[in-house]
Design a protein around this motif. Sequence first.
Motif, PDB file in Angstrom:
ATOM      1  N   PRO A  85      -7.993  40.145 -47.358  1.00  0.00           N
ATOM      2  CA  PRO A  85      -6.967  38.975 -47.289  1.00  0.00           C
ATOM      3  C   PRO A  85      -6.746  37.771 -48.106  1.00  0.00           C
ATOM      4  O   PRO A  85      -5.801  37.272 -48.464  1.00  0.00           O
ATOM      5  CB  PRO A  85      -6.942  38.734 -45.852  1.00  0.00           C
ATOM      6  N   GLU A  86      -8.002  37.524 -48.504  1.00  0.00           N
ATOM      7  CA  GLU A  86      -8.198  36.100 -49.298  1.00  0.00           C
ATOM      8  C   GLU A  86      -8.321  36.475 -50.729  1.00  0.00           C
ATOM      9  O   GLU A  86      -7.624  35.852 -51.732  1.00  0.00           O
ATOM     10  CB  GLU A  86      -9.585  35.777 -49.081  1.00  0.00           C
ATOM     11  N   ARG A  87      -8.569  37.926 -51.270  1.00  0.00           N
ATOM     12  CA  ARG A  87      -8.775  38.110 -52.609  1.00  0.00           C
ATOM     13  C   ARG A  87      -8.331  39.820 -52.631  1.00  0.00           C
ATOM     14  O   ARG A  87      -8.794  40.543 -52.263  1.00  0.00           O
ATOM     15  CB  ARG A  87     -10.115  37.932 -53.263  1.00  0.00           C
ATOM     16  N   ALA A  88      -7.193  39.996 -53.520  1.00  0.00           N
ATOM     17  CA  ALA A  88      -6.603  41.382 -53.445  1.00  0.00           C
ATOM     18  C   ALA A  88      -7.370  42.165 -54.692  1.00  0.00           C
ATOM     19  O   ALA A  88      -7.363  41.598 -55.741  1.00  0.00           O
ATOM     20  CB  ALA A  88      -5.060  41.323 -53.646  1.00  0.00           C
ATOM     21  N   GLY A  89      -7.741  43.354 -54.258  1.00  0.00           N
ATOM     22  CA  GLY A  89      -8.261  44.015 -55.300  1.00  0.00           C
ATOM     23  C   GLY A  89      -8.770  45.458 -54.793  1.00  0.00           C
ATOM     24  O   GLY A  89      -8.781  45.348 -53.583  1.00  0.00           O
ATOM     25  N   GLY A  90      -8.665  46.500 -55.466  1.00  0.00           N
ATOM     26  CA  GLY A  90      -9.177  47.726 -55.053  1.00  0.00           C
ATOM     27  C   GLY A  90     -10.198  47.822 -54.301  1.00  0.00           C
ATOM     28  O   GLY A  90     -10.258  48.581 -53.182  1.00  0.00           O
ATOM     29  N   ALA A  92       4.579  51.347 -60.939  1.00  0.00           N
ATOM     30  CA  ALA A  92       2.982  51.313 -61.300  1.00  0.00           C
ATOM     31  C   ALA A  92       2.611  49.848 -60.409  1.00  0.00           C
ATOM     32  O   ALA A  92       2.970  48.882 -60.927  1.00  0.00           O
ATOM     33  CB  ALA A  92       2.801  51.056 -62.801  1.00  0.00           C
ATOM     34  N   VAL A  93       1.669  50.302 -59.663  1.00  0.00           N
ATOM     35  CA  VAL A  93       1.003  49.131 -59.007  1.00  0.00           C
ATOM     36  C   VAL A  93      -0.680  49.124 -59.541  1.00  0.00           C
ATOM     37  O   VAL A  93      -1.283  49.836 -59.344  1.00  0.00           O
ATOM     38  CB  VAL A  93       0.691  49.370 -57.428  1.00  0.00           C
ATOM     39  N   SER A 145       5.900  57.254 -58.319  1.00  0.00           N
ATOM     40  CA  SER A 145       4.845  56.348 -58.843  1.00  0.00           C
ATOM     41  C   SER A 145       4.043  57.069 -60.257  1.00  0.00           C
ATOM     42  O   SER A 145       4.102  58.025 -60.370  1.00  0.00           O
ATOM     43  CB  SER A 145       4.017  56.061 -57.689  1.00  0.00           C
ATOM     44  N   VAL A 146       3.433  55.945 -60.796  1.00  0.00           N
ATOM     45  CA  VAL A 146       2.628  56.572 -61.878  1.00  0.00           C
ATOM     46  C   VAL A 146       1.415  55.710 -62.054  1.00  0.00           C
ATOM     47  O   VAL A 146       1.396  54.720 -61.934  1.00  0.00           O
ATOM     48  CB  VAL A 146       3.540  56.372 -63.310  1.00  0.00           C
ATOM     49  N   ILE A 200      -4.291  53.670 -55.438  1.00  0.00           N
ATOM     50  CA  ILE A 200      -2.855  53.839 -55.380  1.00  0.00           C
ATOM     51  C   ILE A 200      -2.091  54.976 -55.267  1.00  0.00           C
ATOM     52  O   ILE A 200      -0.940  54.946 -54.811  1.00  0.00           O
ATOM     53  CB  ILE A 200      -2.422  52.651 -56.570  1.00  0.00           C
ATOM     54  N   THR A 201      -2.748  55.881 -55.903  1.00  0.00           N
ATOM     55  CA  THR A 201      -2.384  57.221 -55.506  1.00  0.00           C
ATOM     56  C   THR A 201      -2.065  57.480 -53.998  1.00  0.00           C
ATOM     57  O   THR A 201      -1.080  58.237 -53.698  1.00  0.00           O
ATOM     58  CB  THR A 201      -3.217  58.342 -56.363  1.00  0.00           C
ATOM     59  N   VAL A 202      -3.268  57.204 -53.249  1.00  0.00           N
ATOM     60  CA  VAL A 202      -2.941  57.520 -51.773  1.00  0.00           C
ATOM     61  C   VAL A 202      -2.019  56.555 -51.138  1.00  0.00           C
ATOM     62  O   VAL A 202      -1.421  57.254 -50.351  1.00  0.00           O
ATOM     63  CB  VAL A 202      -4.360  57.586 -51.250  1.00  0.00           C
ATOM     64  N   GLU A 203      -1.822  55.330 -51.642  1.00  0.00           N
ATOM     65  CA  GLU A 203      -1.099  54.522 -50.945  1.00  0.00           C
ATOM     66  C   GLU A 203       0.334  55.103 -51.092  1.00  0.00           C
ATOM     67  O   GLU A 203       1.314  54.968 -50.203  1.00  0.00           O
ATOM     68  CB  GLU A 203      -1.141  53.194 -51.650  1.00  0.00           C
ATOM     69  N   SER A 204       0.634  55.501 -52.452  1.00  0.00           N
ATOM     70  CA  SER A 204       1.959  56.045 -52.702  1.00  0.00           C
ATOM     71  C   SER A 204       2.359  57.377 -52.047  1.00  0.00           C
ATOM     72  O   SER A 204       3.387  57.558 -51.397  1.00  0.00           O
ATOM     73  CB  SER A 204       2.020  56.412 -54.249  1.00  0.00           C
TER      74      SER A 204
END
Length: 387
Positions: A17-22, A209-210, A284-285, A297-301
Amino acid sequence: MTTRSIKSLQIGMHWFPERAGGLDRMYYSLVGALPGAGVEVRGVVAGSPRVAEDTGGAINGFGPASQSLPLRLMAARRALRREIRRHRPDVISSHFALYTFPGLDVTRGIPQVSHFQGPWADESQVEGADSLGQRMKRYLEQSVYERSSRLIVLSNAFGQILTSRYGIPPERVRVVPGCVNVEQFNLPMSPADARLKLQLPQGRPIVLAVRRLVRRMGLEDLIDAVALLKKRVPDVLLLIAGKGRLEGELQRRIDEAGLSDNVKLLGFVPDAHLAALYRAATISVVPTVALEGFGLITVESLASGTPVLVTPVGGLPEAVAGLSQDLVLPSTGASAIADGLAAALRGALRLPDAEACYAYARENFDNAVIAKRVAQVYEEAIAERVH
């Protein structure tokens, strides 16, 4: 489900929640799901006092990520020593080598499992880091991985990197893909409703694309692909969600190609809107050109019911091939991406429907499913130490 409760100490990078990253998102998802698989969680990350408040004291921030590196490393070491003294764990779970390294002496004697999210030193080289910095990162990684009795990789592709570049014996490596809270992305709204909510055009095909806006993500190829695709699908709209150092360069590329009506840089999209953005997209791509271990992001999509095309890089094909081999592009580069998107948007490529995408994500990548697999690896590491 494990037969007894395992006490784990989870060493992360930042608190999501403080820093976004995979990596941070996966850490956040996993520590939330592990208790349901019989694993007690305590953890340390670079973060503020809010981390402890958010987690009832289970995860502690040892200081801001903006601190100088020496101060962060000393703070990480103090936090690890304190945790082990107060709550000696059955297993150390390292998600980030940098913050695990300074505590290698205080964690000695406790079984260690490393979650290998990617070759940190090699990623830095791709982004243009100097050779001294790269060598230091490689040394830190090597030290942490050699200490680990088990190493969890996101894909077979990254397992091969671990064995070939770091010399880790294959018998210590376990493949467990990334996880997401699938229900979080399964919104009770149609694509049209999602577009209405986000004020996106109803009639246009939308490609999403995310990505972080950095070199290895292939976003330059993707923008060039839209220039080619526009000749076949004139009203195509590419939305790129994310922030990073290439933002200015990518915007110039868009402007110089005359694509300002076809490509939009959205900047950072908060979690509250991300699921709706996936749902609003036609497809998505993921155009990565190097070092992709899994591609969360593949799974999120897919969890959002939106099919995703991926380049044949790293672990990306493994993430989608079980759903449809047609989702894997034949190569990287603008022309391959343009051809794949044209086939998908014009109906020449058979795409899985929303329900198939969602079901595949739920059965293979949901937090609860992956947490059980991770717990089994922790049990292996503990049992090996006992014997």
